[in-house]
Design an enzyme around this catalytic site. Structure first.
Site, mmCIF file in Angstrom:
data_model
loop_
_atom_site.group_PDB
_atom_site.id
_atom_site.type_symbol
_atom_site.label_atom_id
_atom_site.label_comp_id
_atom_site.label_asym_id
_atom_site.label_seq_id
_atom_site.Cartn_x
_atom_site.Cartn_y
_atom_site.Cartn_z
ATOM 1 N NE ARG A 1 -10.889 -7.126 -0.191
ATOM 2 C CZ ARG A 1 -10.321 -8.301 -0.379
ATOM 3 N NH1 ARG A 1 -10.086 -9.096 0.636
ATOM 4 N NH2 ARG A 1 -9.992 -8.695 -1.586
ATOM 5 C CG ASP B 1 -6.609 -8.527 -11.974
ATOM 6 O OD1 ASP B 1 -6.115 -9.661 -11.887
ATOM 7 O OD2 ASP B 1 -7.381 -8.049 -11.125
ATOM 8 N N GLY C 1 -7.514 -12.629 -13.199
ATOM 9 C CA GLY C 1 -7.675 -11.429 -14.029
ATOM 10 C C GLY C 1 -8.948 -10.672 -13.716
ATOM 11 N NE ARG D 1 -2.905 -11.616 -5.078
ATOM 12 C CZ ARG D 1 -4.074 -11.491 -4.442
ATOM 13 N NH1 ARG D 1 -5.199 -11.440 -5.143
ATOM 14 N NH2 ARG D 1 -4.132 -11.428 -3.153
HETATM 15 O O1 F6P Z 1 -7.110 -8.404 -8.540
HETATM 16 C C1 F6P Z 1 -6.135 -9.366 -8.353
HETATM 17 C C2 F6P Z 1 -6.733 -10.731 -8.135
HETATM 18 O O2 F6P Z 1 -5.678 -11.661 -7.989
HETATM 19 C C3 F6P Z 1 -7.704 -11.182 -9.206
HETATM 20 O O3 F6P Z 1 -7.074 -11.641 -10.360
HETATM 21 C C4 F6P Z 1 -8.503 -12.224 -8.461
HETATM 22 O O4 F6P Z 1 -9.803 -12.312 -8.969
HETATM 23 C C5 F6P Z 1 -8.545 -11.689 -7.063
HETATM 24 O O5 F6P Z 1 -7.490 -10.755 -6.940
HETATM 25 C C6 F6P Z 1 -8.409 -12.728 -5.994
HETATM 26 O O6 F6P Z 1 -8.586 -12.095 -4.779
HETATM 27 P P1 F6P Z 1 -8.317 -12.808 -3.371
HETATM 28 O O7 F6P Z 1 -6.834 -12.903 -3.215
HETATM 29 O O8 F6P Z 1 -8.940 -11.882 -2.397
HETATM 30 O O9 F6P Z 1 -8.940 -14.149 -3.450
#
Ligand code: F6P
Length: 427
Positions: free
Chosen positions: A136, A212, A255, A348
């Site tokens: 980020r 997502d 999602g 993921r």
């Molecule tokens: O946008 C992808 C995602 O995996 C979403 O499904 C989930 O809400 C978010 O990112 C989680 O983000 P982080 O990895 O920053 O916790």
């Protein structure tokens, strides 16, 4: 043409296949190829030819122009978020030239924009996550940050950028492109680049990397098929133990504000009840309707109960559906021995499935074509897939349509949300 590629936002399986495909397609078309490490943050940091000072506390700084400062030494903290480890380039050159020297207390040379060749990306399509990193970047949200990013690109003669990320990341690319002529003029007036030293047209193209599948104007986003596959496998695993004990399981899946993963996982895994944001549960209260359905399934002989809750699911009043609440309803009202499983980031990570190698490969080639054909009058394009054909659609139209879904949900117009997600949706 010199083309740079970066990955941004949450990672997704298939991002490395994008990088590989863009690099190889671009080389075949006679272009020079570069990667930008750590998303937009790397664009802002650029290549500093001096020993840079970065630490956990001041990460996010814009590196000053190396010509303007004396070399500085610095102690790198172990948890620097921009550390790259295990970056596997064919000959290991990136690891050595880049931020490889990262042990506590040593100095490092900051190189975020790096030229790559054919062999550097060999085999990348089988790897999960993103090997070039994502971060980020608060700095890129500022004018100063984008000015520095433009300078860093122009210094290398790069004026074409491929961004792979979600809607926020792609919007950032469009903002950068719109601002580019102003940034070039500003750099010229500051004497940081020679007049007419910078191309006044930044070519950009976006590819959507997100598990997502929440982007409009494309049927699939890169990484969504792999995540769906993971969830489906998890449901299969859970089903077998649920059967043994005749248990109920409440599964929370990712999602964000989109129910695609939950819905499709429910269909492919044989769920009894599914909660998604675009279509809140019917019945007043919905708990009665859910119990009615599950009771019916049990009465016709089912030994297992699977309820899937999208993480963004809510009721008609936009109150979140909590997995623990669903569990207590199943336990208290139906007497079911119930467990909760939150799949989290297992959805993921990991190797991309076959389709998440094929889709980015095809889209990467189209992205390079779009860059080569880009003119100041053509819109910024997003590469999608519709009805099994790789498409090129105006990026900001897709972003606007995606936002419209969230707005419809916020206004409790769920039919509109559903029909925006699926134009063939019938109430
Ligand atoms: O946008 C992808 C995602 O995996 C979403 O499904 C989930 O809400 C978010 O990112 C989680 O983000 P982080 O990895 O920053 O916790």
């Amino acid at each position: 043409m010199k083309i740079a590629i970066l990955t941004s936002g949450g990672d997704s399986a298939g991002m490395n296949a994008v990088v590989r495909s863009v690099v190889k397609a671009a080389i075949l078309k006679g272009c020079e190829t570069w990667i930008v490490r750590e998303g937009y943050e790397g664009l802002v940091r650029g290549n500093t030819e001096y020993y840079e000072t970065i630490s956990h506390s001041d990460s996010g700084i814009i590196p000053p122009d190396p010509k303007e400062i004396a070399p500085a030494h610095y102690k790198l903290s172990e948890d620097d978020p921009y550390l790259i480890q295990n970056l596997r380039f064919g000959d290991g050159s990136l690891l050595k030239d880049g931020i490889g020297d990262y042990a506590e207390g040593r100095t490092l040379k900051g190189r975020y924009i790096i030229r790559v060749g054919w062999d550097d990306v060999r085999g990348w399509f089988t790897e999960g996550g993103t090997l070039i990193g994502t971060a980020r970047s608060a700095a890129f949200r500022t004018h100063e940050g984008r000015l520095q990013a433009a300078y860093n690109l122009l210094k290398e003669g790069i004026d074409a950028l491929v961004v792979c990320g979600g809607d926020g990341s792609l919007t950032g690319a469009d903002v950068f492109r719109a601002e580019w002529p102003t940034l070039v003029k500003e750099l010229e007036s500051q004497g940081r680049i020679s007049s007419s030293g910078g191309s006044t047209h930044l070519r950009i193209v976006g590819l959507v990397g997100s598990i997502d599948n929440d982007m409009s104007m494309t049927d699939l986003t890169i990484g969504a098929p792999t995540a769906l596959h993971r969830i489906c496998e998890a449901i299969d695993n859970i089903n077998s133990t649920a059967f043994s004990h005749s248990r109920a399981f409440v599964l929370e899946v990712m999602g964000r504000h989109c129910g695609w993963l939950a819905l499709l996982a429910g269909v492919s895994g044989g769920a009894d009840f599914i909660f998604i944001p675009e279509s809140p549960p019917e019945g007043n209260p919905w708990e009665d309707a859910m119990c009615e359905t599950i009771k019916r399934h049990r009465m016709i002989g089912k030994r297992t109960t699977i309820v899937i809750v999208a993480e963004g699911a809510h009721d008609v009043n936009l109150e979140p559906i909590r997995v623990e609440h669903v569990k207590s309803i199943l336990t208290d009202r139906l007497g079911l021995d119930t467990r909760v499983t939150t799949l989290g980031h297992t959805q993921r990570g990991g190797r991309p499935c076959a389709f998440d190698r094929i889709l980015p490969t095809l889209q990467g080639v189209e992205a390079v074509n779009a860059l080569l054909e880009s003119t100041p009058d053509t819109p910024s394009y997003m590469i999608g897939i519709q009805e099994n054909k790789i498409t090129r659609v105006p990026l900001m139209e897709a972003v606007a349509m995606t936002k419209a879904v969230s707005e419809a949900i916020a206004q409790k117009d769920f039919n509109k949300a559903m029909s925006l997600r699926d134009p063939e949706f019938i109430e």
